[in-house]
Structures are given as structure tokens and as C-alpha cells.
Design an enzyme around this catalytic site. Structure first.
Site, PDB file in Angstrom:
ATOM      1  N   SER A 108       6.203   7.187  -3.399  1.00 38.21           N
ATOM      2  CA  SER A 108       6.029   5.629  -2.659  1.00 38.21           C
ATOM      3  C   SER A 108       7.193   4.858  -2.560  1.00 38.21           C
ATOM      4  O   SER A 108       8.111   4.889  -3.367  1.00 38.21           O
ATOM      5  CB  SER A 108       4.974   5.117  -3.462  1.00 38.21           C
ATOM      6  OG  SER A 108       4.762   3.600  -3.347  1.00 38.21           O
ATOM      7  N   TYR A 131       7.124   2.116   4.662  1.00 36.68           N
ATOM      8  CA  TYR A 131       6.359   1.301   5.216  1.00 36.68           C
ATOM      9  C   TYR A 131       7.511   0.546   6.190  1.00 36.68           C
ATOM     10  O   TYR A 131       8.653   0.509   5.763  1.00 36.68           O
ATOM     11  CB  TYR A 131       5.739   0.151   4.213  1.00 36.68           C
ATOM     12  CG  TYR A 131       4.577   0.229   3.632  1.00 36.68           C
ATOM     13  CD1 TYR A 131       3.382   0.126   4.295  1.00 36.68           C
ATOM     14  CD2 TYR A 131       4.583   1.144   2.391  1.00 36.68           C
ATOM     15  CE1 TYR A 131       2.283   0.296   3.532  1.00 36.68           C
ATOM     16  CE2 TYR A 131       3.523   1.327   1.653  1.00 36.68           C
ATOM     17  CZ  TYR A 131       2.220   1.040   2.139  1.00 36.68           C
ATOM     18  OH  TYR A 131       1.373   1.482   1.574  1.00 36.68           O
ATOM     19  N   THR A 157       3.272   5.326   6.290  1.00 36.90           N
ATOM     20  CA  THR A 157       2.067   4.729   6.403  1.00 36.90           C
ATOM     21  C   THR A 157       1.750   3.690   6.866  1.00 36.90           C
ATOM     22  O   THR A 157       2.315   2.649   7.049  1.00 36.90           O
ATOM     23  CB  THR A 157       1.989   4.103   4.864  1.00 36.90           C
ATOM     24  OG1 THR A 157       1.889   5.262   3.868  1.00 36.90           O
ATOM     25  CG2 THR A 157       0.512   3.614   4.542  1.00 36.90           C
ATOM     26  N   LYS A 231       0.395   8.582   8.193  1.00 38.35           N
ATOM     27  CA  LYS A 231      -0.799   8.357   7.255  1.00 38.35           C
ATOM     28  C   LYS A 231      -1.633   7.371   7.565  1.00 38.35           C
ATOM     29  O   LYS A 231      -1.109   6.339   7.714  1.00 38.35           O
ATOM     30  CB  LYS A 231      -0.140   8.474   5.862  1.00 38.35           C
ATOM     31  CG  LYS A 231      -1.245   8.449   4.643  1.00 38.35           C
ATOM     32  CD  LYS A 231      -0.386   8.104   3.367  1.00 38.35           C
ATOM     33  CE  LYS A 231      -1.370   8.360   2.058  1.00 38.35           C
ATOM     34  NZ  LYS A 231      -1.953   6.824   2.172  1.00 38.35           N
ATOM     35  N   HIS A 255      -6.273   5.038   2.942  1.00 42.09           N
ATOM     36  CA  HIS A 255      -5.458   4.348   1.633  1.00 42.09           C
ATOM     37  C   HIS A 255      -6.281   4.334   0.578  1.00 42.09           C
ATOM     38  O   HIS A 255      -6.217   3.285  -0.187  1.00 42.09           O
ATOM     39  CB  HIS A 255      -5.137   3.046   2.326  1.00 42.09           C
ATOM     40  CG  HIS A 255      -3.948   2.253   1.905  1.00 42.09           C
ATOM     41  ND1 HIS A 255      -2.701   2.536   2.839  1.00 42.09           N
ATOM     42  CD2 HIS A 255      -3.632   1.977   0.730  1.00 42.09           C
ATOM     43  CE1 HIS A 255      -1.653   1.752   1.990  1.00 42.09           C
ATOM     44  NE2 HIS A 255      -2.043   1.474   0.688  1.00 42.09           N
TER      45      HIS A 255
END
Length: 366
Positions: A108, A131, A157, A231, A255
Site C-alpha cells: 500500500s 493513488y 486504486t 483496482k 475496496h
């Protein structure tokens, strides 16, 4: 618990006992009424397995390849943030456990340890979750760092133009944990009125680029030579669009039910996404996987692998690196048993005919 855990769900209670309420709620909670959170798991219950008998299953091979990288089983570690809230070694422990399981971890952007620290913690195949920030140069630097330190793919994402309404975090006034990957790039101390939401929500809404759209995939692909997976896809329309703009893979995900409540459970839409892409890119599934039979069902419906999020965190909170290893091993062992009892010696033997869904039953009644 008085006994050692025997399945993945047992780790959830151990994690609840181990963690402060704010942190447990942060990991375990979903958006609003948490309908999708419940359905992510319950939708698996509505799918039946149709086993074949009298097949030689004396040897079971669970190995598969994702983007050309071989893994021991189609079970990967999903991107989840702030592992240090669960265990002091955080993502370093998770990375070592994933490496021991011979699988891929998606790190992440919000990891407690920097991508460089995780990359040097052990030798393994890893992807990096991205992101896109309003300040695009921050995202560019993150991608460049990931590429430089050996990450093998970028996982964009794309379902977070704003943070979903996570009411437990609002009640707890959940703060933004330290974001090591953003040190020196972005201030995370945003002044907000905490009565209007969690501090985490305020940070996301202030920092993330809500104008992100399909044309920006071309920008992302222009700044890296790594494959790009998207994603957050839940419909055949978005799956077709993703292929059109040149993504290298799709992750069907809501999510972890933390964004839009009443969005569909991922296992209920993975087949339509698979049909939409027509084999042009790999389709992975994220959300609700708690058993080896869940993995089997996802593969039968066309997914190439699944990603596991909360169970990894629960294992980490309960028993550190050993807990994560155990969670991954439990899922692999259960998948192996499911394959043997269904007459599938290897992954390619798992077909659509091995499962029966609610829609199949309705169709047979017409």
C-alpha cells in the site's frame, strides 16, 4: 480463545482482543450500514461446488503465474495500509510472510514502512499500489521509486475520488497514521473540523485527485515501463473501457466494502468482468475471501487469482509474521483440499462447470 486458530476467521477474534478499539474498527469496518461488507462474504455462500469423482488427485499443483511471475498458489496479499498499527514490524513482517509463502504482496502507498525499507527486507516479487494525488508530481515520484526498488507492477486504486463514509472511524475520530512513503512530499497535518468526519477522511478528500479519469491511464503508462493494473472495477462497461485504454490487468474490487455501500459483492460480478475482457488481460478478485473454497469458486468463475486483505491484518495483529504465514498457509491448505475433493489436480482443471450460482438456478427454471 482457548485453542489455537483452525481457520482464518479465528484470527479475527484474536485481533479484536489484541488491538485498541480504534485500530480494530479501522481495519474491520466498512462504509455506512456495512451491507456490502456482509455481502462480500455471504455471496460466496450462495455458490455451490460441483465436484467430479474418480479423478487421479494423488498430486495437486496449485502454482500459477500472474503477469508472468510464478507463485505457489493463486492467493496474493492485497494492499492494506498502516500495518504497524497491528504489529510493530508492520509491512516488514507481512512482506517476509508473503515471501515465505512464495506469493506476491501488493504494498500500500499508506504503508507504515517506506517502499524502500520493504523492498530491502527480503527477496520477493512485489507490486506497488498507487493513488493519484492532486499534485501529480508526487504520484510520479512514487512510481519512479517503486520502479527503482524492484517493484514489478503498479496497481492503480481507482475507486476513491473521495473517501467512503466509514462511520466507525468518524465516531473514533480516526487520525491519519504516519505515511512514510510521503515524507518530505506532502504534509499530512491537515487542519479540519473533526466533528464533520474522521481526520483520515479529511486528508484523503484534500489530497487525492477527484478529477482522475480514463484518459489519465495514458499519463500513468507514460511515466513507467511497469505493467499497470486497475483496482476497483465492478462492471462489464468499465472492464471494456479498461482494456480499451491499455491496462495490463484488472482487479475486481469494492475496496473491501469501505467505499460505496450497496455496491455489489465482488464474487457476484467477477464473471461478467471476465466475459467483458475476453482473455485480453488477467482478472483478479479482491474482497470477502475467507476460505479455500472461496478461492476455488473465484477461479471457477474466471479469476486468475484472489487478493486477501483483512485476514492478513488479523493474522499480523494476533501473531505477527507467524500469524500472516499461518493465514496464507491455511488458505492454501484449504484450496488444496477443495481441488482434491473436486477432482482438479491443477489450477487449469478448475472450470466453470465446477460451480453452480444463483443465476444458474434461475436460468434452469426458465
Amino acid at each position: 480463545m482457548s485453542t489455537e486458530p483452525v481457520n482464518v476467521d479465528d484470527f479475527k477474534e484474536l485481533a479484536r482482543q489484541a488491538l485498541p478499539k480504534m485500530y480494530y474498527d479501522y481495519y474491520a469496518g466498512g462504509a455506512e450500514d456495512q451491507h456490502t461488507l456482509r455481502q462480500n462474504m455471504q455471496a460466496f455462500y450462495r455458490i455451490m461446488i460441483q465436484p467430479r469423482i474418480l479423478v487421479d488427485v494423488s498430486k495437486i499443483d496449485m502454482s500459477t503465474t500472474i503477469l508472468g511471475y510464478r507463485i505457489s498458489a493463486p492467493i496474493m496479499v492485497a494492499p492494506t495500509g498502516a500495518h504497524k498499527l497491528a504489529y510493530y514490524e508492520g509491512e516488514l513482517a507481512t512482506a517476509r510472510a508473503a515471501a515465505a509463502a512464495k506469493t506476491i504482496m501488493v504494498l500500500s502507498y499508506a504503508s507504515s514502512y517506506s517502499m524502500e525499507e520493504v523492498a530491502t527486507s527480503c527477496n520477493a516479487i512485489r507490486f506497488f499500489q498507487l493513488y493519484v494525488f492532486k499534485r501529480r508530481e508526487i504520484s510520479t515520484l512514487l512510481v519512479q521509486r517503486a520502479e527503482r526498488f524492484g517493484y514489478k507492477a503498479i496497481v492503480l486504486t481507482a475507486d476513491t475520488p473521495r473517501l467512503g463514509r466509514r462511520e466507525a472511524d468518524i465516531k473514533n475520530k480516526m487520525i491519519t497514521p504516519p505515511l512514510k512513503n510521503l515524507e518530505g512530499l506532502l504534509s499530512v497535518k491537515i487542519e479540519v473540523d473533526s466533528d464533520k468526519g474522521s481526520l483520515l477522511e479529511s486528508f484523503v478528500n484534500e489530497a487525492f485527485d477527484s478529477s482522475l479519469c480514463w484518459k489519465d491511464i495514458a499519463w500513468l503508462k507514460s511515466i513507467t515501463s511497469l505493467p499497470v493494473l486497475v483496482k476497483g472495477i465492478l462492471t462489464h462497461e468499465d472492464a471494456i473501457k479498461a482494456v480499451e485504454v491499455g491496462v495490463d490487468g484488472i482487479i475486481v474490487s469494492n475496496h473491501g466494502a469501505r467505499q460505496l455501500d450497496f455496491s455489489p459483492p465482488t464474487i457476484s460480478v467477477v464473471e461478467e468482468v471476465v466475459h467483458a475482457v475476453k482473455g485480453k488481460v488477467p482478472v483478479l478478485l479482491d474482497g470477502g475471501v475467507r476460505r479455500g473454497t472461496d478461492v476455488f469458486k473465484a477461479l471457477a468463475l474466471g479469476a486468475q487469482a484472489v487478493l486477501v486483505g483483512r485476514p492478513v491484518i488479523y493474522g499480523l495483529a494476533a501473531k505477527g509474521e507467524e500469524g500472516v504465514r499461518t493465514v496464507l498457509e491455511m488458505l492454501k491448505n484449504e484450496l488444496e483440499i477443495s481441488m482434491a475433493l473436486s477432482g482438479c489436480p491443477c489450477i487449469k482443471d478448475i472450470t466453470r462447470s465446477h460451480v453452480r450460482t444463483h443465476y444458474d438456478k434461475l436460468h434452469s427454471m426458465l
